[in-house]
Design a protein around this motif. Structure first.
Motif, PDB file in Angstrom:
ATOM      1  N   PHE A  52       0.809  -1.220   0.000  1.00  0.00           N
ATOM      2  CA  PHE A  52       0.000   0.000   0.000  1.00  0.00           C
ATOM      3  C   PHE A  52       0.842   1.270   0.000  1.00  0.00           C
ATOM      4  O   PHE A  52       0.381   2.329   0.401  1.00  0.00           O
ATOM      5  N   TRP A  53       2.098   1.135  -0.452  1.00  0.00           N
ATOM      6  CA  TRP A  53       2.924   2.336  -0.632  1.00  0.00           C
ATOM      7  C   TRP A  53       2.232   3.251  -1.625  1.00  0.00           C
ATOM      8  O   TRP A  53       1.699   2.812  -2.654  1.00  0.00           O
ATOM      9  N   THR A  54       2.227   4.563  -1.355  1.00  0.00           N
ATOM     10  CA  THR A  54       1.450   5.516  -2.141  1.00  0.00           C
ATOM     11  C   THR A  54       2.345   6.634  -2.654  1.00  0.00           C
ATOM     12  O   THR A  54       3.223   7.123  -1.937  1.00  0.00           O
ATOM     13  N   LEU A 145      -8.613   1.536   8.219  1.00  0.00           N
ATOM     14  CA  LEU A 145      -7.173   1.572   8.476  1.00  0.00           C
ATOM     15  C   LEU A 145      -6.546   2.726   7.696  1.00  0.00           C
ATOM     16  O   LEU A 145      -6.468   2.685   6.460  1.00  0.00           O
ATOM     17  N   PRO A 146      -6.093   3.797   8.374  1.00  0.00           N
ATOM     18  CA  PRO A 146      -5.449   4.913   7.670  1.00  0.00           C
ATOM     19  C   PRO A 146      -4.134   4.470   7.033  1.00  0.00           C
ATOM     20  O   PRO A 146      -3.335   3.746   7.648  1.00  0.00           O
ATOM     21  N   LEU A 147      -3.896   4.926   5.823  1.00  0.00           N
ATOM     22  CA  LEU A 147      -2.645   4.654   5.114  1.00  0.00           C
ATOM     23  C   LEU A 147      -1.757   5.891   5.051  1.00  0.00           C
ATOM     24  O   LEU A 147      -0.574   5.827   5.364  1.00  0.00           O
ATOM     25  N   ARG A 173       1.267   4.070   7.764  1.00  0.00           N
ATOM     26  CA  ARG A 173       1.207   2.610   7.760  1.00  0.00           C
ATOM     27  C   ARG A 173       2.005   2.017   8.935  1.00  0.00           C
ATOM     28  O   ARG A 173       3.094   2.499   9.255  1.00  0.00           O
ATOM     29  N   THR A 174       1.455   0.992   9.535  1.00  0.00           N
ATOM     30  CA  THR A 174       2.150   0.241  10.572  1.00  0.00           C
ATOM     31  C   THR A 174       2.045  -1.242  10.236  1.00  0.00           C
ATOM     32  O   THR A 174       1.021  -1.695   9.707  1.00  0.00           O
ATOM     33  N   PRO A 175       3.085  -2.028  10.526  1.00  0.00           N
ATOM     34  CA  PRO A 175       3.072  -3.441  10.146  1.00  0.00           C
ATOM     35  C   PRO A 175       2.451  -4.334  11.209  1.00  0.00           C
ATOM     36  O   PRO A 175       2.347  -3.962  12.390  1.00  0.00           O
ATOM     37  N   VAL A 176       2.029  -5.509  10.782  1.00  0.00           N
ATOM     38  CA  VAL A 176       1.613  -6.578  11.682  1.00  0.00           C
ATOM     39  C   VAL A 176       2.230  -7.869  11.168  1.00  0.00           C
ATOM     40  O   VAL A 176       2.519  -8.002   9.978  1.00  0.00           O
ATOM     41  N   VAL A 177       2.448  -8.820  12.080  1.00  0.00           N
ATOM     42  CA  VAL A 177       3.017 -10.118  11.706  1.00  0.00           C
ATOM     43  C   VAL A 177       2.218 -11.220  12.380  1.00  0.00           C
ATOM     44  O   VAL A 177       1.405 -10.964  13.275  1.00  0.00           O
ATOM     45  N   SER A 178       2.486 -12.447  11.965  1.00  0.00           N
ATOM     46  CA  SER A 178       1.794 -13.588  12.565  1.00  0.00           C
ATOM     47  C   SER A 178       2.155 -13.734  14.029  1.00  0.00           C
ATOM     48  O   SER A 178       3.207 -13.260  14.483  1.00  0.00           O
ATOM     49  N   LEU A 179       1.301 -14.402  14.771  1.00  0.00           N
ATOM     50  CA  LEU A 179       1.517 -14.600  16.202  1.00  0.00           C
ATOM     51  C   LEU A 179       2.877 -15.245  16.449  1.00  0.00           C
ATOM     52  O   LEU A 179       3.210 -16.260  15.855  1.00  0.00           O
ATOM     53  N   GLY A 187       6.543   3.517  12.332  1.00  0.00           N
ATOM     54  CA  GLY A 187       5.532   4.382  12.914  1.00  0.00           C
ATOM     55  C   GLY A 187       5.585   4.344  14.428  1.00  0.00           C
ATOM     56  O   GLY A 187       6.634   4.100  15.032  1.00  0.00           O
ATOM     57  N   PRO A 188       4.464   4.564  15.100  1.00  0.00           N
ATOM     58  CA  PRO A 188       4.457   4.631  16.566  1.00  0.00           C
ATOM     59  C   PRO A 188       4.804   3.289  17.200  1.00  0.00           C
ATOM     60  O   PRO A 188       4.473   2.231  16.658  1.00  0.00           O
ATOM     61  N   VAL A 189       5.498   3.352  18.332  1.00  0.00           N
ATOM     62  CA  VAL A 189       5.840   2.143  19.092  1.00  0.00           C
ATOM     63  C   VAL A 189       4.687   1.844  20.042  1.00  0.00           C
ATOM     64  O   VAL A 189       4.400   2.627  20.949  1.00  0.00           O
ATOM     65  N   LEU A 190       4.033   0.710  19.840  1.00  0.00           N
ATOM     66  CA  LEU A 190       2.878   0.343  20.645  1.00  0.00           C
ATOM     67  C   LEU A 190       3.272  -0.656  21.725  1.00  0.00           C
ATOM     68  O   LEU A 190       4.261  -1.387  21.579  1.00  0.00           O
TER      69      LEU A 190
END
Length: 396
Positions: A52-54, A145-147, A173-179, A187-190
């Motif tokens: 989703f790079w824009t 989901l905001p891009l 954009r922020t990434p997600v990975v498998s469990l 982006g922000p550190v959650l």
């Protein structure tokens, strides 16, 4: 639009839809919900996240690249996996005549079970903000989901140059990975979801300890590399490789060298004395006395070397150089002829001695002071000293 989602359409879901969109469990935020985000990955592994790079592709239009994502609904709605196997173009409305505004490019799920939509679908769309003197980011609807943020200047249109895309886009954009996967931080550190979760934060592997992200070397008690020298210490006794190449230890308030030294002082002025008793002052020298302070190492043991180019004006008379060791006002090692550097020559000769000291108090500051004399001065001869030096090496 070729944006696909599973478990949204009431009928018509194809096997291809299912294959493209099944991403499995992603980064958890609690026992039921996961993070919304983009699956990482790029062509040839050049970037962390290409999905989703824009980029601006026309005056008022942007191209959103292909990618895969997960959008978390409310706790009872579950997570919506989406895939866009080809890029798509979005067009923004012309700018306000007077004020700037901020628009959002988003991935949005429409689900008639939870909203007023008549078609269940997934879309890439633009949420238009309000044109104001101080424009604000528009509110993000549910299952969205905001891009990117897009700053639309006042008066921007296709006819006058449009949006300056190089400066108008802000990546959200922020990434997600498998469990259980290691999350690449963008982006922000959650906060983490469970102790033992890992993330890669800009080159430093970190572990969630239940309250904070702790850098991997800190958690293991390993040595922080110099590339992470700005990382705060976690405990007394932690080690790091400093940017100047010296191993350092955190003492609770500062990074201090693990091994102090070596220490060296010298004086290249020639000086002499007629004294038959120990003196720290040489006539003819601009600076007296010759002293060297050092910090005792953890081993409590050092080797000290000292010497000079020396002469006694006679082969029958001896020039002596010795050291006194003190800690504050306490004499730890007194002057002793047995440990002195000695020369008997009418010509300058090089002489030095090395001695070992042990039983020092680790971390305490000690001082060596050089003393000189001549024996026996029956004819009022002088003992001369040039290029005097003291060197202390901490021993393991």
């Amino acid at each position: 639009m070729n944006l696909r989602s599973s478990w949204v359409a009431e009928i018509g879901q194809t096997r291809e839809d299912t294959r493209l969109t099944q991403v499995g469990v992603t980064t958890m935020t609690n026992p039921v919900q996961v993070r919304s985000g983009i699956l990482p990955g790029s062509y040839e592994g050049l970037h962390r996240m290409a999905g989703f790079w824009t980029f601006g592709s026309a005056a008022m239009s942007a191209t959103v690249s292909e990618g895969r994502a997960v959008i978390q609904g409310e706790i009872s709605q579950g997570a919506y996996p989406v895939t866009m196997p080809t890029s798509t173009v979005v067009t923004l409305a012309p700018g306000n005549a007077q004020y700037n505004r901020i628009d959002l490019i988003v991935l949005r799920i429409y689900d008639g079970l939870y909203d007023s939509s008549t078609t269940n679908s997934a879309k890439v769309e633009v949420i238009q903000g309000a044109a104001e003197q101080n424009p604000k980011v528009p509110l993000v609807p549910a299952r969205c989901l905001p891009l990117y943020e897009v700053l639309v200047p006042a008066g921007a249109s296709a006819g006058n140059g449009g949006i300056p895309w190089n400066t108008a886009l802000k990546d959200l954009r922020t990434p997600v990975v498998s469990l259980g996967g290691i999350l690449p931080v963008e982006g922000p550190v959650l906060p983490g979801a469970y102790p033992g979760q890992y993330q890669d934060a800009g080159g430093a592997l970190q572990r969630w300890d239940g309250g904070a992200w702790v850098s991997y070397p800190q958690a293991l008690g390993g040595i922080l590399p110099s590339s992470a020298s700005a990382t705060p210490a976690s405990y007394i006794g932690q080690y790091r490789d400093s940017t100047n190449g010296k191993l350092q230890r955190w003492d609770g308030s500062a990074w201090v060298p693990v091994v102090q030294g070596p220490y060296l002082v010298d004086n290249t002025d020639y000086g002499d004395t007629t004294s038959t008793t120990w003196t720290s002052t040489l006539l003819g020298r601009a600076t007296n006395p010759l002293t060297l302070s050092f910090v005792a190492p953890p081993s409590r043991t050092i080797a000290v070397s000292f010497g000079a180019r020396m002469k006694s004006n006679s082969a029958d008379h001896y020039a002596f150089m010795a050291l006194k060791l003190t800690r504050d006002t306490t004499v730890v090692g007194d002057l002793d002829d047995e440990y002195a550097t000695i020369a008997a020559s009418p010509h300058l000769v090089s002489a030095s001695t090395t001695r070992r000291f042990t039983g020092l108090l680790a971390g305490q500051t000690y001082t060596f002071t050089a003393f000189f004399r001549i024996i026996a001065n029956t004819t009022n001869l002088k003992a001369g000293f040039d290029n005097t030096f003291i060197k202390v090496d901490p021993l393991p």
